[in-house]
Design an enzyme around this catalytic site. Sequence first.
Site, short mmCIF file in Angstrom:
data_model
loop_
_atom_site.label_atom_id
_atom_site.label_comp_id
_atom_site.label_asym_id
_atom_site.label_seq_id
_atom_site.Cartn_x
_atom_site.Cartn_y
_atom_site.Cartn_z
CG HIS A 1 -6.72 -6.62 2.59
ND1 HIS A 1 -7.55 -6.12 1.62
CD2 HIS A 1 -5.56 -5.95 2.43
CE1 HIS A 1 -6.91 -5.22 0.89
NE2 HIS A 1 -5.71 -5.09 1.37
CG HIS B 1 1.95 -3.74 5.18
ND1 HIS B 1 0.87 -4.41 5.69
CD2 HIS B 1 2.08 -4.15 3.90
CE1 HIS B 1 0.38 -5.19 4.77
NE2 HIS B 1 1.09 -5.06 3.67
#
Lengths: 730, 227, 77
Positions: free
Chosen positions: A90, A44
Amino acid sequence: MVVNEKIAIEHGLKKEEFEKICNLLKRNPNITELAIFSAMWNEHCSYKSSKVHLKTLNSKSKKVIQGPGENAGVVDIGDDDAIVFKIESHNHPSFIEPYQGAATGVGGIMRDIFTMGARPIANLNSLHFGSPQHKKTKNLLRGVVQGIGGYSNCIGVPTIAGQTCFDESYNGNILVNAMTIGLVNKNKIFYSKAVGINKPVIYVGSKTGRDGIHGASMASAIFDEKIEEKKPTVQVGDPFTEKLLLEACLELMVGKSIIAIQDMGAAGLTSSSVEMASKGKLGIELNLNKVPCREENMSPYEIMLSESQERMLIILENGKEKEAKKIFDKWNLDFEIIGKTNDSKKIEIYFNNEKTVDIPIDFLSESAPQYDRKWKKTKLPQKIKFKKDEFKSLKINDCLKKILSSPNICEKRWIWEQYDHTIMGDTIQKPGGDAGVVRVHGSKKAIAASVDSSANYCYSHPLTGGKQVVCESWRNLISVGSEPIAITNCLNFGNPEKEKNMGEFVECLEGINDASKYLEFPIVSGNVSFYNETKDKGIKPTPTIGGIGLIKEYEKMITMDIKKINNHVIVLGKTDGHLDQSIFAKEILGEKKGPPPEVNLFNEKNIGQTLLKLHKNNFIESAHDVSLGGIIVAISKMCIKGNKGIKIGKLKNLMNKFEFFFGEDQARYIIEVKEENLDKVQDILNQNSVHYDKLGIIMKNYIEIENEPKLSIDELKNYNNNWIKNYMVN
Amino acid sequence: MKSSVIIFPGSNCDRDMDVALKKFGFKNQMVWHNEPEIPKSDLIVLPGGFSYGDYLRCGSIAGKSKIINSLIDFVKSGRLVLGICNGFQILTETGLLPGVLQRNKNLEFICKNVFIKINNNSNSFFNNIKKNVLKLHIAHNEGNYFCSNDELKTIEDNNQIAITYCNSEGLSNEENNPNGAIKNIAGVLNKEKNVLGMMPHPERMIDKYLSGDDGSIFFENILGNFK
Amino acid sequence: MKIKAIVTLKEGVLDPQGKAIQQTLSSMSFSEVKKVRQGKYFDIEVNIEDEKKAKAKVEEMCEKLLANLVIEDYKIL
């Protein structure tokens, strides 16, 4: 506590990565240091599987002020105005707790925008859920929609466009991608690069709790059956505090006290402090006893990894602390000086008067692992030989009704009426059209925006699919009369350690890049979400493209609703009747194989630009691009919106009716033209070598196709509108 | 013609209201909620939004602000107070208007155009409006107006129901009630008719490029009373 | 028989409402207030006579619907 390999692996690091850390440090890290490495080196934050490919992306044009690498991309729209925008995923948190996951996703992307000094003026979202029949889908859909609304409605930013798709490949991994657009004076943009030593490092916003510890690692982990254990990491959003933070930051930004600012997103204080120092090639020293904590006895490990929302890190000019604190006091927000910059090029962290972390910044950023992972090309599938005599048993009208009321085509009013789409008083094109449009407050300009994805095309042939999504975005922006400026991408893929998934990523990206270059439609920001996989089942490759365009005079915006009886309707672009991978093939024939329609970038550009030329001459009464469902779905939607019908003329070419009406060939638009302008329009189209077909003439209330019973618009409207409402109620 | 818009933490229609008031010729100023006094004004507006995040009950915490005491004095002086959406919720929480606003019947946030019928035009908010039905915009989670039967009788007797949801022809029934409000009530007045609370947002309907421009009629009428 | 249940946010989960209420109480000069956490209260009437069984049933309801166990805890009173 000194850590060993086992603990490192539990933190998501690979054996070799842990060895590399020990070699770099020339010692074993302690637990807090390990936490920092694991956060900075995971997919990430480090983009370790994607970086080699992302570097090649086209990110420049005359209008680009800031490309990838900052909190968001920035483009120039003239008169000192600039637009800041980005899309972000998300996905994993939204699957675990749909309301909070989606809400904090919206909160996070809005912070990325106002961190740069821009006031958010519009939100968009792209949602992908599992099959409507899957037992979780309905609750996930409800939760995600309410979460997005709950957060953005409260902040007071209109949600102006979006898309919602259903496909069984998302049964175990939904996609929630949120995009925000902000407006800023181009001379007042704020960046995250720290400059100068001995500058105070300020923490503002909410207090730090134990929320979301390991969120960044979770976003990079494959879902497994132990998912329940990962639940406590979900953060709770507080839009009220974010609204205060937004106003306080913008108030502070009016003055000249901020050197650098960065929001605390994934991996919270760790990534924000490391990134600011890394960009400025400086060191940073933090005292964790100063960090405002919500709970007692929080350890340095927890403070550094916490993903509590609504927090920012600011590097301030010396002597401006008092002035800044006054603003945050007014808004009732925490404000603490927690450290300072220095020239050590290290991150040094103190807790209870002891140095608990001492790591050179380079080790966390430059030395982070980068993988050029193996990948496999996807071959172009063979074209399906459709048995056209089987079509004879089908009725166009029945097919159209079925497609208009299918989950991926139907009107999503139930969703977007739960989003405040009119606040700020500048929304001039609401959700449900080709693109959402908001005026640039107090000016003649407006910004058009659209989010698009084409997972079926990308799954069938990633290279073509990648190109197609960019073209789709481009067309949507052209259709409202805007000049496309730039895009942001949210790259949702499966497991990069699998050659097939990695190949999908590489080839989609190549397609995106080709189209972006050819159309001069640069990619200025984005985010990568890998490991969208549960129990070995990955999602279809789903790059989502968020595009923005500029309308110089908003009074001249184009809408898709049919305007007037007796006007002529023309299809721009050539219809070949490509049915493979079409909605028709899937919904009516149950055929999922075959290649996606071919993308011809020359035609895309030429036809799009010609449409804008026609528009400049005021020849276009309404326009809509032809995409999923083909010509008949596109014209039906235009008729539904305008409450009028059309008499469709005899088809010129000898093509099969079904291919003509439902084929999904690219680079096509439908436009409505007044009789008196028809010749001039044809001249312009001929001059620019744009293929066109006359489709028909506008009439009242019905769609009339030769040899078919009339179809009432009211009936079509019901088919189009009711699916989602009925689905959610029953 | 002076107006003031009070900003509470979490208000988010304050700017839109400022833009609208100025467009129609008010000299408007913005007032922060913990100012002890309200500047000299003919009209005070409590704007829409999510004051204090709608926490506890919508409008309840804002209703405890410092400025509310001066607001009460202002109301007593007979000058005009307008509460839109969250502003309406604050006015009911402070007791300046009767009733409460509960969650929408379908438990969903609703953002769409609606028609409203003007029920009482013997007041400074609606007096010279020629149209009987206006197209306005709502955007709320808690707009379901409720009051006890006794209270309902009182407000009906006093002619305090200002506007009701209806269809384009002015017919009010269950079908065109967006949020479950009792008697389709979209806005109420106090007994003296100088305080109006309403759920629709006229400030979002002030030019033809938006959802519509019937909001203009509303503002022009208020202003007209001061000319 | 009537069973009462309370659902609150788990200890450690941010409670924005509680925080706003706490700040307001303090500003209303309730200086005693240290911390406020808020929650939901349920009064559930069931047609079960045995108290233990009734509570067990309500507990099941809490697990399956009334509480979102990702962020909330429940207590049967």
